[in-house]
Motif scaffolding. Structure first.
Motif, PDB file in Angstrom:
ATOM      1  N   VAL A  34      11.334 -35.478  16.098  1.00 25.22           N
ATOM      2  CA  VAL A  34      10.981 -36.896  16.167  1.00 25.22           C
ATOM      3  C   VAL A  34      11.825 -37.648  15.146  1.00 25.22           C
ATOM      4  O   VAL A  34      11.762 -37.354  13.944  1.00 25.22           O
ATOM      5  CB  VAL A  34       9.472 -37.109  15.883  1.00 25.22           C
ATOM      6  N   SER A  35      12.622 -38.591  15.612  1.00 24.74           N
ATOM      7  CA  SER A  35      13.478 -39.351  14.698  1.00 24.74           C
ATOM      8  C   SER A  35      13.810 -40.719  15.282  1.00 24.74           C
ATOM      9  O   SER A  35      14.422 -40.810  16.340  1.00 24.74           O
ATOM     10  CB  SER A  35      14.774 -38.577  14.433  1.00 24.74           C
ATOM     11  N   GLN A  36      13.394 -41.740  14.586  1.00 24.56           N
ATOM     12  CA  GLN A  36      13.692 -43.115  14.996  1.00 24.56           C
ATOM     13  C   GLN A  36      15.197 -43.305  15.133  1.00 24.56           C
ATOM     14  O   GLN A  36      15.699 -43.717  16.174  1.00 24.56           O
ATOM     15  CB  GLN A  36      13.113 -44.078  13.953  1.00 24.56           C
ATOM     16  N   GLU A  40      19.559 -39.854  13.623  1.00 25.31           N
ATOM     17  CA  GLU A  40      20.681 -39.431  12.781  1.00 25.31           C
ATOM     18  C   GLU A  40      20.223 -38.753  11.498  1.00 25.31           C
ATOM     19  O   GLU A  40      21.054 -38.421  10.655  1.00 25.31           O
ATOM     20  CB  GLU A  40      21.556 -40.639  12.401  1.00 25.31           C
ATOM     21  N   THR A  41      18.938 -38.585  11.303  1.00 19.87           N
ATOM     22  CA  THR A  41      18.435 -37.996  10.057  1.00 19.87           C
ATOM     23  C   THR A  41      18.997 -36.579   9.876  1.00 19.87           C
ATOM     24  O   THR A  41      18.806 -35.711  10.727  1.00 19.87           O
ATOM     25  CB  THR A  41      16.892 -37.987  10.084  1.00 19.87           C
ATOM     26  N   ALA A  42      19.690 -36.377   8.765  1.00 18.35           N
ATOM     27  CA  ALA A  42      20.443 -35.131   8.577  1.00 18.35           C
ATOM     28  C   ALA A  42      19.547 -33.893   8.606  1.00 18.35           C
ATOM     29  O   ALA A  42      19.893 -32.894   9.246  1.00 18.35           O
ATOM     30  CB  ALA A  42      21.215 -35.200   7.255  1.00 18.35           C
ATOM     31  N   LYS A  49       3.613 -46.445  -1.422  1.00 12.58           N
ATOM     32  CA  LYS A  49       4.610 -45.970  -2.394  1.00 12.58           C
ATOM     33  C   LYS A  49       5.937 -46.663  -2.172  1.00 12.58           C
ATOM     34  O   LYS A  49       6.559 -47.173  -3.089  1.00 12.58           O
ATOM     35  CB  LYS A  49       4.867 -44.462  -2.202  1.00 12.58           C
ATOM     36  N   GLU A  50       6.398 -46.622  -0.924  1.00  5.86           N
ATOM     37  CA  GLU A  50       7.765 -47.085  -0.685  1.00  5.86           C
ATOM     38  C   GLU A  50       7.916 -48.593  -0.796  1.00  5.86           C
ATOM     39  O   GLU A  50       8.983 -49.068  -1.176  1.00  5.86           O
ATOM     40  CB  GLU A  50       8.319 -46.559   0.647  1.00  5.86           C
ATOM     41  N   LEU A  51       6.859 -49.349  -0.492  1.00  9.61           N
ATOM     42  CA  LEU A  51       6.987 -50.806  -0.512  1.00  9.61           C
ATOM     43  C   LEU A  51       6.511 -51.427  -1.811  1.00  9.61           C
ATOM     44  O   LEU A  51       7.123 -52.351  -2.331  1.00  9.61           O
ATOM     45  CB  LEU A  51       6.189 -51.422   0.634  1.00  9.61           C
TER      46      LEU A  51
HETATM   47  C1  F6R Z   1       9.020 -44.620   6.154  1.00 10.19           C
HETATM   48  C2  F6R Z   1      10.282 -44.326   6.826  1.00 10.19           C
HETATM   49  C3  F6R Z   1      10.875 -42.977   6.661  1.00 10.19           C
HETATM   50  C4  F6R Z   1      11.381 -42.438   7.997  1.00 10.19           C
HETATM   51  C5  F6R Z   1      12.127 -41.105   7.789  1.00 10.19           C
HETATM   52  C6  F6R Z   1      12.586 -40.491   9.110  1.00 10.19           C
HETATM   53  O1  F6R Z   1       8.601 -45.919   6.372  1.00 10.19           O
HETATM   54  O2  F6R Z   1      10.821 -45.173   7.504  1.00 10.19           O
HETATM   55  O3  F6R Z   1       9.965 -42.085   6.087  1.00 10.19           O
HETATM   56  O4  F6R Z   1      10.294 -42.269   8.865  1.00 10.19           O
HETATM   57  O5  F6R Z   1      13.237 -41.325   6.966  1.00 10.19           O
HETATM   58  O6  F6R Z   1      13.496 -41.330   9.770  1.00 10.19           O
HETATM   59  P1  F6R Z   1      13.880 -41.086  11.271  1.00 10.19           P
HETATM   60  O7  F6R Z   1      12.649 -41.334  12.109  1.00 10.19           O
HETATM   61  O8  F6R Z   1      14.984 -42.063  11.565  1.00 10.19           O
HETATM   62  O9  F6R Z   1      14.336 -39.657  11.403  1.00 10.19           O
END
Ligand code: F6R
Length: 368
Positions: free
Chosen positions: A102-104, A107-109, A243-245
């Protein structure tokens, strides 16, 4: 371009009903759940005997929710793992293992390397992704695009809700392939999903209440989040957002763990956010959480409770009660996440931070 909003994140939070509808659209036709790309045969899907969901951050939290749905609907064991951990152990994988990445961004390494490792071991890979043609879907055997549209805020909001919805669709696709659900049951579950954009729209009516409430929390040292069942990943997501915001110390616990340690953290005035299960859908867990809340309230915590509308038993223990619409239990994260997103964004704003561009973070994490 922010559509009258002070920051993109709020606009994107409000776009969630539409994003969800876009995720569902086109993924159900002639009584069947359909993926966007499928380089796997129906036979391959039928033979899956184990599922790993691998992801990072919010996407990982969406995977934790998926575990409840896939195990329940498909009677398949599901493990959910941080991509950065998965690839450095020696996971047991073979042709009948389905790895759901699952990755928005796509490209997440860490997630990319995890699926490369999985494919080397002959596992099948299904990507849930928001970005057409990104590397992760290109290297997968099947793809379900979330179609949430571009997200400007660095913190995931509408793409997270879309990931949740897409993961439910993956669960239904597996149930239909394996025959653990009859076609009419799959159609009924899909119809429940189709009712969710309206439910999320209703959940957005909590925005003003949460804005107001957030001002009283902005100076706190820390915030704790509690949940159970599918409410636990929601609590984890709420803590990550804060945490992040807002750069605040925030921690989530499975409520059943409270007595095993975390209750020692409770002190006068500490805000504790509790994600309640439905009093009807999960009566036993509901009763246990009510008892947890009464204990922490008795120790002086300030309880902020997210509960199903009309849940009167929890009212006496809620210093602040945030009501979200009643929806099927497994789908609850779609509505209960919404006030938590607003809470962290508004606390960040009260503290004077840039909600759309939190420090040290990038939208797409292409280094490990
Ligand atoms: C939190 C956030 C990150 C992403 C994570 C995975 O708000 O945006 O934790 O969810 O870096 O990113 P993707 O989904 O692009 O693999």
């Amino acid at each position: 371009e922010k559509g009258g909003h002070e920051y993109f994140m709020l606009k994107e939070i409000e776009e969630q009903p539409e994003a969800l509808a876009n995720t569902l659209r086109g993924h159900f036709d002639k009584g069947r759940v359909i993926l966007d790309e499928q380089r796997l045969s129906d036979q391959d899907l039928r033979e899956v005997d184990k599922v790993f969901v691998v992801a990072c951050g919010s996407a990982y939290h969406s995977g934790l929710v998926a575990k409840y749905a896939i195990e329940h609907w498909c009677r398949l064991p599901v493990e959910v793992e941080l991509a950065s951990e998965f690839r450095y152990r020696d996971p047991v994988l073979d042709r009948d293992t389905l790895v759901v990445a699952v990755s928005q961004s796509g490209e997440t390494a860490d997630t990319l390397e995890a699926i490369r490792h999985a494919r080397d071991q002959k596992a099948r890979v299904l990507a849930v992704c928001n970005t057409n043609g990104a590397q992760i879907p290109r290297e997968s055997d099947a793809v379900l695009y979330t179609h949430a549209g571009p997200e400007v805020g660095v913190a995931a909001t509408k793409t997270f809700l879309s990931q949740l919805a897409a993961n439910y669709l993956v669960g239904l696709a597996l149930a239909q392939a394996r025959g653990t659900k009859y076609p009419d049951e799959v159609a009924r579950e899909f119809a429940e999903l189709e009712a969710m954009p309206a439910a999320v729209h209703k959940a957005l009516s909590t925005v003003d209440q949460v804005r107001e409430l957030s001002r009283g929390i902005a100076d706190s040292k820390a915030v704790l989040f509690l949940g159970r069942h599918v409410g636990y990943p929601v609590a984890l997501e709420g803590a990550l957002k804060l945490k992040e915001l807002a750069y605040m110390h925030a921690e989530a616990f499975a409520a059943g763990e409270l007595k095993h340690g975390p209750i020692a953290l409770i002190e006068e005035g500490l805000p504790v956010v509790v994600v309640m299960p439905s009093p009807k859908g999960r009566a036993v867990l509901h009763a246990k959480l009510v008892s947890n809340i009464s204990e922490i309230q008795a120790r002086g915590a300030r309880t902020i409770v997210i509960a199903e509308e009309g849940d009167d038993t929890v009212r006496p223990f809620a210093d602040e009660l945030i009501e979200v619409p009643a929806v099927p239990t497994l789908l609850q994260p779609l509505v209960s996440t919404v006030p938590l997103q607003v809470l962290s964004a508004e606390i960040a704003r009260s503290r004077g931070y840039d909600v759309d561009k939190p420090r040290n973070l990038a939208k797409s994490v292409t280094v490990e």
